[in-house]
Write a protein that holds these residues in place. Structure first.
Motif, PDB file in Angstrom:
ATOM      1  N   UNK A   5       0.847  -1.184   0.000  1.00  0.00           N
ATOM      2  CA  UNK A   5       0.000   0.000   0.000  1.00  0.00           C
ATOM      3  C   UNK A   5       0.888   1.241   0.000  1.00  0.00           C
ATOM      4  N   UNK A   6       0.309   2.338  -0.489  1.00  0.00           N
ATOM      5  CA  UNK A   6       1.057   3.578  -0.610  1.00  0.00           C
ATOM      6  C   UNK A   6       0.215   4.730  -0.077  1.00  0.00           C
ATOM      7  N   UNK A   7       0.872   5.852   0.173  1.00  0.00           N
ATOM      8  CA  UNK A   7       0.164   7.064   0.551  1.00  0.00           C
ATOM      9  C   UNK A   7       0.912   8.247  -0.040  1.00  0.00           C
ATOM     10  N   UNK A   8       0.297   9.414  -0.006  1.00  0.00           N
ATOM     11  CA  UNK A   8       0.977  10.609  -0.493  1.00  0.00           C
ATOM     12  C   UNK A   8       1.692  11.285   0.672  1.00  0.00           C
ATOM     13  N   UNK A   9       2.756  12.006   0.361  1.00  0.00           N
ATOM     14  CA  UNK A   9       3.538  12.662   1.404  1.00  0.00           C
ATOM     15  C   UNK A   9       3.231  14.148   1.508  1.00  0.00           C
ATOM     16  N   UNK A 128       4.054  13.388  -4.227  1.00  0.00           N
ATOM     17  CA  UNK A 128       5.131  12.460  -3.871  1.00  0.00           C
ATOM     18  C   UNK A 128       4.499  11.251  -3.182  1.00  0.00           C
ATOM     19  N   UNK A 129       4.775  10.072  -3.714  1.00  0.00           N
ATOM     20  CA  UNK A 129       4.160   8.843  -3.217  1.00  0.00           C
ATOM     21  C   UNK A 129       5.146   8.090  -2.328  1.00  0.00           C
ATOM     22  N   UNK A 130       4.635   7.558  -1.225  1.00  0.00           N
ATOM     23  CA  UNK A 130       5.470   6.821  -0.278  1.00  0.00           C
ATOM     24  C   UNK A 130       4.867   5.452  -0.011  1.00  0.00           C
ATOM     25  N   UNK A 131       5.696   4.431  -0.078  1.00  0.00           N
ATOM     26  CA  UNK A 131       5.248   3.089   0.281  1.00  0.00           C
ATOM     27  C   UNK A 131       5.060   3.006   1.790  1.00  0.00           C
ATOM     28  N   UNK A 132       3.957   2.422   2.214  1.00  0.00           N
ATOM     29  CA  UNK A 132       3.700   2.244   3.640  1.00  0.00           C
ATOM     30  C   UNK A 132       4.418   0.979   4.107  1.00  0.00           C
ATOM     31  N   UNK A 133       5.244   1.143   5.114  1.00  0.00           N
ATOM     32  CA  UNK A 133       6.089   0.046   5.594  1.00  0.00           C
ATOM     33  C   UNK A 133       5.672  -0.349   7.006  1.00  0.00           C
ATOM     34  N   UNK A 134       5.576  -1.649   7.225  1.00  0.00           N
ATOM     35  CA  UNK A 134       5.297  -2.151   8.570  1.00  0.00           C
ATOM     36  C   UNK A 134       6.596  -2.135   9.370  1.00  0.00           C
ATOM     37  N   UNK A 178      10.073  -4.038   9.285  1.00  0.00           N
ATOM     38  CA  UNK A 178       9.825  -5.449   9.596  1.00  0.00           C
ATOM     39  C   UNK A 178      10.836  -6.374   8.926  1.00  0.00           C
ATOM     40  N   UNK A 179      11.181  -6.074   7.679  1.00  0.00           N
ATOM     41  CA  UNK A 179      12.097  -6.952   6.947  1.00  0.00           C
ATOM     42  C   UNK A 179      13.510  -6.941   7.529  1.00  0.00           C
ATOM     43  N   UNK A 180      13.818  -5.935   8.352  1.00  0.00           N
ATOM     44  CA  UNK A 180      15.156  -5.827   8.946  1.00  0.00           C
ATOM     45  C   UNK A 180      15.191  -6.220  10.416  1.00  0.00           C
ATOM     46  N   UNK A 205       2.684   1.216  11.299  1.00  0.00           N
ATOM     47  CA  UNK A 205       2.748   1.406   9.850  1.00  0.00           C
ATOM     48  C   UNK A 205       3.018   2.875   9.548  1.00  0.00           C
ATOM     49  N   UNK A 206       4.092   3.129   8.793  1.00  0.00           N
ATOM     50  CA  UNK A 206       4.403   4.514   8.412  1.00  0.00           C
ATOM     51  C   UNK A 206       4.841   4.549   6.955  1.00  0.00           C
TER      52      UNK A 206
END
Length: 206
Positions: A5-9, A128-134, A178-180, A205-206
């Motif tokens: 998912x993505x959001x705008x910045x 500007x689009x940002x991927x939402x990261x857990x 999360x992946x790290x 989630x940010x």
């Protein structure tokens, strides 16, 4: 299947004209339905001379809420197309408002759908689009003599320090992608020689 998912910045706007009607699209990042409603109210007050202020938003991560409004346009020709553009771009926590000043020439149902869809997509294209990261939120304890090494590791691995408390040792509240997380926890335990254990707080989630 890509479930990202993505959001705008940032707040953005885009204006164009079709058959003498002016369409003004605006994008907003939102954190709640209450904030979305507040933004919509602001637009309605600022552009109270407009023919229509149509909008759609999606809010939430695990459980998403969506809502749209045609504001006097024929049902399904304004708010729903805006919502569909949000979905197509996999956006959440995002509000788009499209203001229309009617120019005297009717566009028809298909023309309205295309116009509102175009307005929504164009303002997204300018945002500007940002991927939402857990992220995993942890509280950890670090001896003073190990802090420089840890801080260097953190700065090179997209980990965020939310809070520092300097006592007998240093207490940090951090956000780890999360992946790290597993890699970081191994590094941390080796660094402090298992003297301290990290305390998991929650997912963010940010």
């Amino acid at each position: 299947m890509n479930n990202s998912l993505y959001t705008i910045k940032n707040i953005n706007n885009h204006q164009f004209e079709i058959n003498k009607s002016i369409f003004i699209g605006r994008s907003f990042k939102i954190h709640s339905k209450k904030e979305a409603n507040s933004r919509i109210k602001e637009i309605n007050e600022e552009y109270n001379d407009a023919t229509h202020n149509c909008w759609a938003f999606i809010q939430g991560i695990k459980k998403r809420s969506e809502k749209y409004e045609d504001d006097g346009e024929p049902s399904g020709t304004a708010g729903k197309p805006i919502l569909n553009v949000l979905k197509k771009n996999k956006l959440t926590n995002t509000l788009i408002v499209v203001t229309r000043y009617y120019g005297g020439i009717k566009l028809g149902g298909g023309g309205l759908i295309r116009a509102y869809s175009k307005s929504a997509q164009e303002v997204i294209n300018k945002s500007e689009i940002k991927k939402i990261v857990k992220n995993s939120k942890y509280k950890i304890i670090v001896p003073y003599d190990a802090f420089d090494k840890l801080e260097n590791y953190i700065s090179n691995n997209n980990i965020y320090i939310l809070k520092k408390e300097f006592e007998k040792d240093i207490y940090l509240t951090i956000l780890i992608p999360e992946e790290s997380t597993n890699e970081f926890l191994m590094y941390y335990k080796n660094l402090v020689r298992n003297k301290y254990q990290p305390k998991y707080i929650k997912s963010v989630y940010i």
